[in-house]
Design a protein around this motif. Structure first.
Motif, mmCIF file in Angstrom:
data_model
loop_
_atom_site.group_PDB
_atom_site.id
_atom_site.type_symbol
_atom_site.label_atom_id
_atom_site.label_comp_id
_atom_site.label_asym_id
_atom_site.label_seq_id
_atom_site.Cartn_x
_atom_site.Cartn_y
_atom_site.Cartn_z
ATOM 1 N N PHE A 1 0.817 -1.221 0.000
ATOM 2 C CA PHE A 1 0.000 0.000 0.000
ATOM 3 C C PHE A 1 0.850 1.271 0.000
ATOM 4 O O PHE A 1 0.526 2.252 -0.685
ATOM 5 N N ALA A 2 1.940 1.262 0.768
ATOM 6 C CA ALA A 2 2.764 2.470 0.894
ATOM 7 C C ALA A 2 3.717 2.667 -0.284
ATOM 8 O O ALA A 2 4.445 3.653 -0.332
ATOM 9 N N LEU A 3 3.708 1.732 -1.240
ATOM 10 C CA LEU A 3 4.666 1.771 -2.348
ATOM 11 C C LEU A 3 4.015 2.224 -3.647
ATOM 12 O O LEU A 3 4.464 1.872 -4.738
ATOM 13 N N TYR A 4 2.970 3.027 -3.556
ATOM 14 C CA TYR A 4 2.211 3.423 -4.743
ATOM 15 C C TYR A 4 3.031 4.270 -5.718
ATOM 16 O O TYR A 4 2.707 4.363 -6.905
ATOM 17 N N ASN A 5 4.114 4.867 -5.259
ATOM 18 C CA ASN A 5 4.938 5.703 -6.140
ATOM 19 C C ASN A 5 5.944 4.897 -6.962
ATOM 20 O O ASN A 5 6.559 5.434 -7.885
ATOM 21 N N LEU A 6 6.124 3.638 -6.607
ATOM 22 C CA LEU A 6 7.103 2.816 -7.314
ATOM 23 C C LEU A 6 6.526 2.239 -8.606
ATOM 24 O O LEU A 6 5.323 1.965 -8.679
ATOM 25 N N LYS B 1 5.517 -0.651 -11.208
ATOM 26 C CA LYS B 1 4.848 -1.906 -10.866
ATOM 27 C C LYS B 1 5.840 -3.038 -10.602
ATOM 28 O O LYS B 1 5.705 -3.789 -9.629
ATOM 29 N N ILE B 2 6.859 -3.173 -11.469
ATOM 30 C CA ILE B 2 7.810 -4.270 -11.319
ATOM 31 C C ILE B 2 8.631 -4.108 -10.046
ATOM 32 O O ILE B 2 8.854 -5.072 -9.296
ATOM 33 N N GLU B 3 9.073 -2.887 -9.780
ATOM 34 C CA GLU B 3 9.875 -2.639 -8.580
ATOM 35 C C GLU B 3 9.035 -2.823 -7.312
ATOM 36 O O GLU B 3 9.510 -3.344 -6.301
ATOM 37 N N GLN C 1 6.468 -4.884 -7.007
ATOM 38 C CA GLN C 1 6.282 -6.322 -6.822
ATOM 39 C C GLN C 1 7.521 -6.964 -6.226
ATOM 40 O O GLN C 1 7.435 -7.844 -5.365
ATOM 41 N N ARG C 2 8.703 -6.513 -6.686
ATOM 42 C CA ARG C 2 9.961 -7.052 -6.154
ATOM 43 C C ARG C 2 10.090 -6.746 -4.668
ATOM 44 O O ARG C 2 10.473 -7.618 -3.880
ATOM 45 N N ARG C 3 9.747 -5.537 -4.280
ATOM 46 C CA ARG C 3 9.851 -5.136 -2.870
ATOM 47 C C ARG C 3 8.852 -5.904 -2.008
ATOM 48 O O ARG C 3 9.183 -6.356 -0.903
ATOM 49 N N VAL C 4 7.645 -6.098 -2.498
ATOM 50 C CA VAL C 4 6.623 -6.848 -1.746
ATOM 51 C C VAL C 4 7.061 -8.302 -1.591
ATOM 52 O O VAL C 4 6.957 -8.880 -0.490
ATOM 53 N N ASP C 5 7.570 -8.911 -2.651
ATOM 54 C CA ASP C 5 8.039 -10.295 -2.570
ATOM 55 C C ASP C 5 9.180 -10.430 -1.568
ATOM 56 O O ASP C 5 9.258 -11.418 -0.821
ATOM 57 N N GLU C 6 10.045 -9.452 -1.558
ATOM 58 C CA GLU C 6 11.176 -9.438 -0.620
ATOM 59 C C GLU C 6 10.691 -9.403 0.819
ATOM 60 O O GLU C 6 11.184 -10.130 1.683
ATOM 61 N N LEU C 7 9.674 -8.587 1.083
ATOM 62 C CA LEU C 7 9.143 -8.450 2.437
ATOM 63 C C LEU C 7 8.339 -9.684 2.856
ATOM 64 O O LEU C 7 8.382 -10.093 4.008
ATOM 65 N N LEU C 8 7.605 -10.250 1.916
ATOM 66 C CA LEU C 8 6.863 -11.472 2.216
ATOM 67 C C LEU C 8 7.806 -12.579 2.668
ATOM 68 O O LEU C 8 7.517 -13.317 3.625
#
Length: 332
Positions: free
Chosen positions: A99-104, A106-108, A110-117
């Motif tokens: 939610f807080a990554l709306y400025n990034l 799409k690919i970046e 997704q990469r950050r969300v996968d990393e955090l998961l």
């Protein structure tokens, strides 16, 4: 070196003064816990740092350059973890974290969300709705969402209060490692003294609308500024001043002699150096018995001890009080 500093902080609601002259700093990679009774202003400090509370006195400095004072605000480097997690029930796990990554892009994103998961052990829960998660899983999602945009300051308001004791302990250690590994400056608000002692680099204690002592857990535990702090951080016994006279320990009028309960050990040996007591109460507490003992020589004075064996009511026991374990603390 990124850190946060409060200088002469104070706040009032109308004519009611909540806090005054509060000053402390948090260095990079350091966890500072603020302790105090309910209504003492602990959460108000966090809200003010996060710019959720206005009209305070004094200064809040971020990295010595970003000043929060008056109408100036700078909260892009601050992450706030709420007691109730504040998750979005209409979004699934991965959507909450992103939610807080709306400025990034799409690919970046997704990469950050996968990393955090992966980092927060939530991969298998990525598509679940929030109501399908346990309390501990919801908390991890909340923390992952906050960490997502790489804040430098982490504010935690009673983050473990909704967890059971076993999960609370595991999550506390896990979160401490996360904070240390990321090099964050963290401020934790809690009412749990054991939690504060085990997780903190520094502790600040609020009393009478101000910060009365700030230091390492060891400093506060072994050198409390007053009786309130000594009692707040651990179970203590207040000793009779007449006993101090017999032990030839000088106690000034403004101080009170105390000893921590875990430093009171019973013996069956009636030596001259031992104190005789009568067992007045006995409570079974699982791995120990808690006894309330009354001094036979110092009428009206009682102490509490923990021991492995049960003792009969009105039976006689002895205790050897080591002078080195007796603390002299300011009464006020």
């Amino acid at each position: 070196m990124f850190g946060i500093k409060l200088k002469d902080f104070g706040i009032s609601f109308g004519n009611m003064e909540i806090l005054k002259n509060v000053s402390f700093d948090v260095k990079e990679g350091e966890i500072v816990t603020i302790l105090g009774p309910s209504g003492s202003g602990k959460s108000t400090i966090l809200r003010s740092i996060a710019s959720l509370q206005d009209s305070f006195e004094g200064e809040i400095l971020l990295n010595q350059t970003c000043l929060i004072s008056g109408n100036q605000k700078c909260n892009k480097d601050i992450g706030y973890i709420f007691q109730d997690y504040a998750l979005f029930p209409h979004l699934d796990v991965k959507e909450n974290i992103g939610f807080a990554l709306y400025n990034l892009p799409k690919i970046e994103k997704q990469r950050r969300v996968d990393e955090l998961l992966k980092q927060f052990d939530l991969v298998e829960h990525r598509n679940k709705q929030i109501h399908e998660l346990s309390g501990g899983q919801q908390q991890r999602v909340s923390i992952a969402r906050t960490i997502a945009y790489n804040p430098k300051i982490l504010l935690l308001d009673e983050p473990f209060s909704n967890l059971d004791s076993i999960l609370r302990h595991k999550t506390k250690l896990w979160l401490k490692n996360i904070i240390k590994n990321l090099g964050l400056s963290a401020i934790l608000v809690t009412h749990d003294k054991k939690e504060a002692l085990s997780i903190s680099d520094k502790i600040g204690i609020l009393q009478n609308k101000t910060l009365v002592q700030f230091g390492t857990p060891q400093e506060l535990f072994f050198k409390p500024a007053n009786l309130y702090i000594a009692n707040f951080l651990g179970e203590i016994n207040i000793l009779p001043k007449a006993l101090m006279q017999d032990l030839r320990i000088d106690i000034p009028e403004h101080q009170t002699p105390i000893i921590r309960i875990n430093q009171c050990h019973l013996t069956s040996t009636p030596l001259d150096t031992n104190q005789e007591l009568l067992v007045k109460q006995s409570s079974y507490c699982g791995d120990y018995f808690e006894l309330v003992l009354q001094f036979t020589k110092y009428s009206g004075h009682s102490i509490t001890v923990h021991c492995a064996q049960e003792h009969e009511i009105n039976s006689t026991v002895y205790i050897n009080l080591q002078k080195g374990n007796i603390l002299k603390v300011n009464t006020q």
